[in-house]
Design an enzyme around this catalytic site. Structure first.
Site, mmCIF file in Angstrom:
data_model
loop_
_atom_site.group_PDB
_atom_site.id
_atom_site.type_symbol
_atom_site.label_atom_id
_atom_site.label_comp_id
_atom_site.label_asym_id
_atom_site.label_seq_id
_atom_site.Cartn_x
_atom_site.Cartn_y
_atom_site.Cartn_z
ATOM 1 N N CYS A 165 -57.442 6.109 79.282
ATOM 2 C CA CYS A 165 -56.818 7.632 79.001
ATOM 3 C C CYS A 165 -57.046 8.604 79.989
ATOM 4 O O CYS A 165 -56.604 9.770 80.188
ATOM 5 C CB CYS A 165 -56.675 8.108 77.760
ATOM 6 S SG CYS A 165 -58.276 8.500 76.998
ATOM 7 N N CYS B 102 -60.671 7.839 70.379
ATOM 8 C CA CYS B 102 -61.265 9.375 70.715
ATOM 9 C C CYS B 102 -62.677 9.279 70.010
ATOM 10 O O CYS B 102 -63.612 9.726 70.602
ATOM 11 C CB CYS B 102 -60.603 10.502 70.409
ATOM 12 S SG CYS B 102 -59.012 10.551 70.950
HETATM 13 FE FE1 FES Z 1 -58.404 8.895 74.991
HETATM 14 FE FE2 FES Z 1 -58.395 11.000 73.564
HETATM 15 S S1 FES Z 1 -56.735 10.385 74.366
HETATM 16 S S2 FES Z 1 -60.321 10.041 74.340
#
Ligand code: FES
Length: 145
Positions: A34, A103
């Site tokens: 991400c 996350c």
């Molecule tokens: Fe990947 Fe937050 S969207 S760590």
């Protein structure tokens, strides 16, 4: 609402933001999946985390998870800090949506990276597998909670 009140509070009013003075260890980890990056700062005195802070370049839940990780670390022994898990961060936040649980994994990995630096600096024996720096993997692959 997509996020609960605890998550929103740690996103809107995060605890322990920014670098700290007299830091003993810094752990920085990025998620190639991400693109988020989390940096954790630790000051450890007398075997306890006296201060923990973070800088996060990432999404709202990444900020919330980093914030909660620092709250959970404060005043803990380094032995207890080493046991902090993504699942614990997730639980303390009241639960992240499934597609955001990674996350919390990223925050855990940044904490472990900082502790690894501390262990090496202080010549403390540690499990290199548990504290391996895996900077190029998708944290989502490690979401088993
Ligand atoms: Fe990947 Fe937050 S969207 S760590």
């Amino acid at each position: 609402m997509r996020y609960n009140e605890v998550v929103m509070d740690h996103f809107m009013n995060p605890c322990n933001v920014g670098a700290i003075d007299d830091v003993d260890a810094i752990g920085e980890i990025g998620d190639d999946g991400c693109g988020d990056v989390v940096k954790i700062y630790l000051r450890i005195e007398g075997g306890r985390v006296q201060a923990a802070s973070f800088e996060t370049l990432g999404c709202a839940t990444s900020i919330a998870a980093s914030s909660m990780a620092t709250v959970l670390l404060e005043h803990q022994t380094w032995e207890r800090a080493a046991l902090l898990t993504a699942a614990e961060i997730n639980d303390a936040l009241g639960g992240l949506p499934d597609d955001k649980k990674h996350c919390a994994v990223l925050a855990e990995r940044a904490v472990k990276a900082a502790l690894r630096q501390y262990f090496m600096k202080k010549q403390i024996a540690y499990n290199s597998d548990a504290f391996a720096i895996v900077d190029d993997s998708d944290a989502g692959e490690r979401c088993d909670f």
